[in-house]
Write an enzyme that holds these catalytic residues in place. Structure first.
Site, PDB file in Angstrom:
ATOM      1  N   MET A 135      -0.255  -6.467   7.815  1.00 15.44           N
ATOM      2  CA  MET A 135      -0.830  -7.751   7.494  1.00 15.44           C
ATOM      3  C   MET A 135      -0.363  -8.468   6.434  1.00 15.44           C
ATOM      4  SD  MET A 135      -4.629  -5.650   8.092  1.00 15.44           S
ATOM      5  CE  MET A 135      -4.960  -4.666   9.560  1.00 15.44           C
ATOM      6  N   SER A 136       0.983  -8.491   5.961  1.00 17.83           N
ATOM      7  CA  SER A 136       1.244  -8.949   4.965  1.00 17.83           C
ATOM      8  C   SER A 136       2.880  -9.525   4.896  1.00 17.83           C
ATOM      9  CB  SER A 136       1.224  -7.805   3.581  1.00 17.83           C
ATOM     10  OG  SER A 136       2.154  -6.908   3.811  1.00 17.83           O
TER      11      SER A 136
ATOM     12  N   HIS B 203      -7.792   3.106   7.237  1.00 16.36           N
ATOM     13  CA  HIS B 203      -6.902   2.700   6.076  1.00 16.36           C
ATOM     14  C   HIS B 203      -6.723   3.869   4.868  1.00 16.36           C
ATOM     15  CE1 HIS B 203      -5.494  -0.127   3.072  1.00 16.36           C
ATOM     16  NE2 HIS B 203      -6.293  -0.008   2.233  1.00 16.36           N
TER      17      HIS B 203
ATOM     18  N   HIS C 127      -3.857 -10.394   0.187  1.00 14.96           N
ATOM     19  CA  HIS C 127      -3.692 -10.585   1.633  1.00 14.96           C
ATOM     20  C   HIS C 127      -4.268 -11.973   2.314  1.00 14.96           C
ATOM     21  CE1 HIS C 127      -2.751  -6.433   0.933  1.00 14.96           C
ATOM     22  NE2 HIS C 127      -2.306  -6.512   2.049  1.00 14.96           N
TER      23      HIS C 127
ATOM     24  N   HIS D 191      -4.201  -1.452  -3.962  1.00 13.18           N
ATOM     25  CA  HIS D 191      -3.537  -2.399  -4.641  1.00 13.18           C
ATOM     26  C   HIS D 191      -4.051  -2.824  -5.860  1.00 13.18           C
ATOM     27  CE1 HIS D 191      -1.189  -3.987  -1.090  1.00 13.18           C
ATOM     28  NE2 HIS D 191      -2.220  -3.274  -0.426  1.00 13.18           N
TER      29      HIS D 191
ATOM     30  N   ALA E  74       3.207  -1.313   3.838  1.00 15.36           N
ATOM     31  CA  ALA E  74       2.922  -0.187   4.562  1.00 15.36           C
ATOM     32  C   ALA E  74       2.693  -0.885   6.176  1.00 15.36           C
ATOM     33  CB  ALA E  74       1.331   0.274   4.368  1.00 15.36           C
TER      34      ALA E  74
ATOM     35  N   TYR F 214      -6.263 -12.251   4.649  1.00 13.39           N
ATOM     36  CA  TYR F 214      -7.617 -12.088   5.170  1.00 13.39           C
ATOM     37  C   TYR F 214      -8.653 -12.194   4.033  1.00 13.39           C
ATOM     38  CZ  TYR F 214      -6.230  -7.066   4.024  1.00 13.39           C
ATOM     39  OH  TYR F 214      -5.913  -6.002   3.523  1.00 13.39           O
ATOM     40  N   GLU F 215      -8.181 -12.002   2.766  1.00 14.36           N
ATOM     41  CA  GLU F 215      -8.891 -11.924   1.551  1.00 14.36           C
ATOM     42  C   GLU F 215      -9.767 -13.568   1.512  1.00 14.36           C
ATOM     43  OE1 GLU F 215      -7.575 -10.283  -1.945  1.00 14.36           O
ATOM     44  OE2 GLU F 215      -6.074  -9.124  -0.824  1.00 14.36           O
TER      45      GLU F 215
ATOM     46  N   SER G 247       0.814  -1.297  -0.036  1.00 17.06           N
ATOM     47  CA  SER G 247      -0.003   0.054  -0.092  1.00 17.06           C
ATOM     48  C   SER G 247       0.998   1.211   0.057  1.00 17.06           C
ATOM     49  CB  SER G 247      -0.925  -0.038   1.269  1.00 17.06           C
ATOM     50  OG  SER G 247      -1.661  -1.224   1.344  1.00 17.06           O
TER      51      SER G 247
ATOM     52  N   ASN H 141       1.700   4.928  10.049  1.00 12.49           N
ATOM     53  CA  ASN H 141       0.767   5.536  11.043  1.00 12.49           C
ATOM     54  C   ASN H 141       1.269   5.051  12.372  1.00 12.49           C
ATOM     55  OD1 ASN H 141      -0.371   2.576   9.749  1.00 12.49           O
ATOM     56  ND2 ASN H 141      -0.960   2.624  12.192  1.00 12.49           N
TER      57      ASN H 141
END
Length: 265
Positions: A204-205, A240, A87, A65, A117, A89-90, A33, A228
């Site tokens: 998360m990646s 996000h 990802h 993305h 990110a 979570y998809e 990201s 962040n």
């Protein structure tokens, strides 16, 4: 008979070579990201196509993305840039998450650069700053490997590549990246836990891709952009859109850094 993940990667690599006219790639980059526009600074762009035009890739589901893959010529080397990633979570499973890096290695890439990110846990990392990944905590409770695939992760993020990156920018800090399953952001209590465990960054990646790349024999360089401050450290809520905005604001700086590092790989 169901294809193995390696067979799927070989099939995608063959189609990639056919579509781009490049017989073998030297370096592959996965752009997280906020990093996609940085690819414009890497070299002369060649063929760009949706990843879904290649076997085994799923459509992108996350804002920021684009779901494309770009062939780039930089001097006498061929680079492959994935503008976006899948990802965990998809919900497509670990094979889909790491299909890009497996395809890249099958297409000849011996070095994989993973960007992301990240939320900053270490207070020394200012928002908008890049941080080298020195090690990781896999908090997803998943692995892209199955069976008796015992891969040494002592040096997951290749020390020589981290040293090379610091030769480009000696001020680059290093940190430990914690991968969480998402898609929700972490709670303040979880951030305190991760900090106590030694994490400097959270996202998360990246981690599953790094494991798959090392299992395939590639060298790995990881680079996070702090977009962040992690939950509970400032009292502010997380969004996000703020992550994407910080990435856009830092695109020129991180793009130049990434281009300079890649030129030395």
């Amino acid at each position: 008979m169901t294809r193995t993940p390696q067979a799927a990667a070989e099939e995608a690599a063959a189609e990639l070579r056919s579509r781009t006219g490049v017989d073998a790639y030297d370096v592959a980059l996965v752009m997280g990201s906020g990093w996609a526009s940085a690819a414009d600074l890497l070299g002369d762009s060649g063929q760009e196509l949706p990843t879904t035009d290649l076997p085994g890739f799923v459509p992108p589901a996350v804002e920021g993305h684009s779901g494309t893959v770009r062939s780039i010529r930089a001097g006498d080397r061929s680079l492959l840039a994935f503008l976006g990633r899948t990802h965990l979570y998809e919900g497509h499973g670990t094979d889909a998450v790491v299909h890009g890096v497996r395809t890249a290695v099958a297409a000849g890439a011996t070095t994989v650069v993973l960007t992301n990110a990240a939320g900053g846990i270490n207070p020394a990392y200012a928002v908008g700053s890049p941080v080298l990944i020195a090690d990781h905590l896999n908090m997803t409770a998943r692995s892209p490997l199955t069976g008796a695939t015992f891969v040494d992760l002592t040096e997951t993020y290749t020390p020589a590549l981290r040293e090379l990156a610091r030769s480009v920018d000696p001020s680059l800090p290093e940190g430990v990246y914690a991968a969480m399953p998402g898609p929700h952001f972490e709670t303040p209590a979880e951030i305190r836990m991760l900090s106590a465990m030694g994490a400097d960054l959270v996202g998360m990646s990246t981690v599953l891709e790094a494991i798959a790349a090392r299992a395939a024999g590639a060298r790995v360089l990881g680079l996070s952009l702090v977009t962040n401050v992690a939950a509970g450290l400032t009292g502010a809520n997380l969004d996000h859109e703020d992550v994407l905005a910080t990435g856009r604001d830092a695109a020129a700086t991180v793009g130049r850094l990434l281009a300079d590092i890649t030129a030395k790989l």
